[in-house]
Design a protein around this motif. Structure first.
Motif, PDB file in Angstrom:
ATOM      1  N   THR A  94       3.000   5.411   5.835  1.00 35.10           N
ATOM      2  CA  THR A  94       2.047   5.538   4.725  1.00 35.10           C
ATOM      3  C   THR A  94       1.982   4.259   3.906  1.00 35.10           C
ATOM      4  O   THR A  94       0.898   3.790   3.531  1.00 35.10           O
ATOM      5  CB  THR A  94       2.446   6.719   3.820  1.00 35.10           C
ATOM      6  N   LEU A  95       3.133   3.664   3.637  1.00 36.65           N
ATOM      7  CA  LEU A  95       3.159   2.413   2.877  1.00 36.65           C
ATOM      8  C   LEU A  95       2.448   1.290   3.617  1.00 36.65           C
ATOM      9  O   LEU A  95       1.724   0.487   3.014  1.00 36.65           O
ATOM     10  CB  LEU A  95       4.602   2.015   2.572  1.00 36.65           C
ATOM     11  N   ASP A  97      -0.037   1.636   5.603  1.00 33.52           N
ATOM     12  CA  ASP A  97      -1.479   1.889   5.420  1.00 33.52           C
ATOM     13  C   ASP A  97      -1.938   1.450   4.037  1.00 33.52           C
ATOM     14  O   ASP A  97      -3.000   0.832   3.882  1.00 33.52           O
ATOM     15  CB  ASP A  97      -1.781   3.379   5.611  1.00 33.52           C
ATOM     16  N   GLU A  98      -1.164   1.779   3.024  1.00 32.31           N
ATOM     17  CA  GLU A  98      -1.564   1.456   1.655  1.00 32.31           C
ATOM     18  C   GLU A  98      -1.528  -0.046   1.374  1.00 32.31           C
ATOM     19  O   GLU A  98      -2.307  -0.550   0.566  1.00 32.31           O
ATOM     20  CB  GLU A  98      -0.667   2.197   0.666  1.00 32.31           C
ATOM     21  N   LEU A 176       1.371   1.641  -6.899  1.00 32.74           N
ATOM     22  CA  LEU A 176       2.165   2.525  -6.054  1.00 32.74           C
ATOM     23  C   LEU A 176       3.011   3.531  -6.832  1.00 32.74           C
ATOM     24  O   LEU A 176       3.172   4.676  -6.398  1.00 32.74           O
ATOM     25  CB  LEU A 176       3.074   1.699  -5.144  1.00 32.74           C
ATOM     26  N   ARG A 179       1.991   7.154  -7.453  1.00 33.18           N
ATOM     27  CA  ARG A 179       1.755   7.963  -6.256  1.00 33.18           C
ATOM     28  C   ARG A 179       3.029   8.590  -5.702  1.00 33.18           C
ATOM     29  O   ARG A 179       2.954   9.479  -4.848  1.00 33.18           O
ATOM     30  CB  ARG A 179       1.106   7.109  -5.162  1.00 33.18           C
TER      31      ARG A 179
END
Length: 278
Positions: A94-95, A97-98, A176, A179
């Motif tokens: 996920t990180l 992707d972000e 970040l 989130r």
């Protein structure tokens, strides 16, 4: 009380080692004097384990080394791993992707630390500078997300986003942090240009607590911790005597019990002499 101290825990960069990337003679002498009084000495660092071992040897530590913000606790003498708290695989993906849009814009470069090796998309000038200071050889592997998808057995000990612009790192942190709950992901800034992400179990405060209470049966009041940046905050707050270096951000200094001179002025030696050798 200072007379209760049985353990000193030290950060490396900006604390033990300054611009020359070495431990100075006065600092070594002060640590040796403390050890002669029966006080144990340990290292807690954001560095890779392999990049921190020489400092562990330089200060003649007999304790496990707390590396990767405490995500890896390993004894250099026998190689025993006491604890490894990797970043959960879904969070690593996920990180990535972000962070992808920031990387595409060349605002950051991403480091993945797997099996005590640095994996990057490509070798950039900042990668070379980082590797030179760390004394390691980075591995250029292309797409980092594909690496994790194709090899699901890999465990990411730490993810780091590096930017030459400190403002970019501050913006990333601001984007970040809302989130992720603190019990889901640990985010910190080790220097102005590094954003670091680890398992929520992996921060220096938790690592020092494990070393002190589980391995050594000590209380917080028997621990002195010395550091210089945001990633040292948790261990400074935990320790009976928490010391910030003079170059530490103001918020870190405000949380400390005492502020030592800078690393270039051998602040660690001054702190040890002030509290433990007088």
């Amino acid at each position: 009380m200072a007379s209760d101290i049985q353990l000193i825990v030290l950060d490396i960069d900006g604390t033990l080692a300054g611009a020359n990337n070495q431990v100075s003679k006065p600092v070594k002498q002060a640590l040796a004097a403390a050890q002669q009084q029966g006080i144990a000495v340990a290292i807690a660092t954001g560095r890779m384990y392999c990049a921190a071992v020489r400092f562990h040897q330089a200060i003649a530590s007999s304790l496990p080394l707390l590396a990767y913000q405490g995500a890896l606790i390993k004894d250099p003498r026998g190689g025993r791993v006491y604890r490894h708290s990797p970043l959960p695989r879904n969070l690593a993906l996920t990180l990535l992707d972000e962070l992808a849009p920031w990387e595409t814009q060349q605002a950051i470069s991403i480091h993945l630390y797997i099996d005590d090796q640095l994996h990057v998309r490509q070798i950039l000038s900042e990668t070379e500078a980082y590797a030179a200071r760390s004394g390691i050889q980075p591995l250029a592997v292309g797409d980092l997300k594909q690496l994790l998808l194709q090899r699901p057995q890999l465990q990411t000990t730490k993810l780091l986003a590096q930017s030459p612009n400190p403002i970019t790192v501050s913006q990333l942190l601001a984007a970040l942090r809302p989130r992720y709950a603190t019990n889901a992901l640990y985010l910190t800034q080790s220097v102005q240009t590094f954003l670091e992400a680890t398992s929520p179990m992996a921060n220096k405060g938790a690592a020092v607590r494990y070393l002190a209470e589980t391995l050594l049966q000590l209380r917080p009041q028997q621990v002195m911790a010395i550091g210089d940046n945001f990633n040292d905050l948790e261990m400074i707050q935990y320790a009976g005597i928490g010391i910030a270096m003079a170059d530490a951000p103001l918020v870190v200094q405000q949380q400390a019990d005492w502020v030592a001179p800078s690393v270039e002025a051998d602040g660690v030696a001054t702190a040890i002499e002030h509290f433990l050798l007088t």
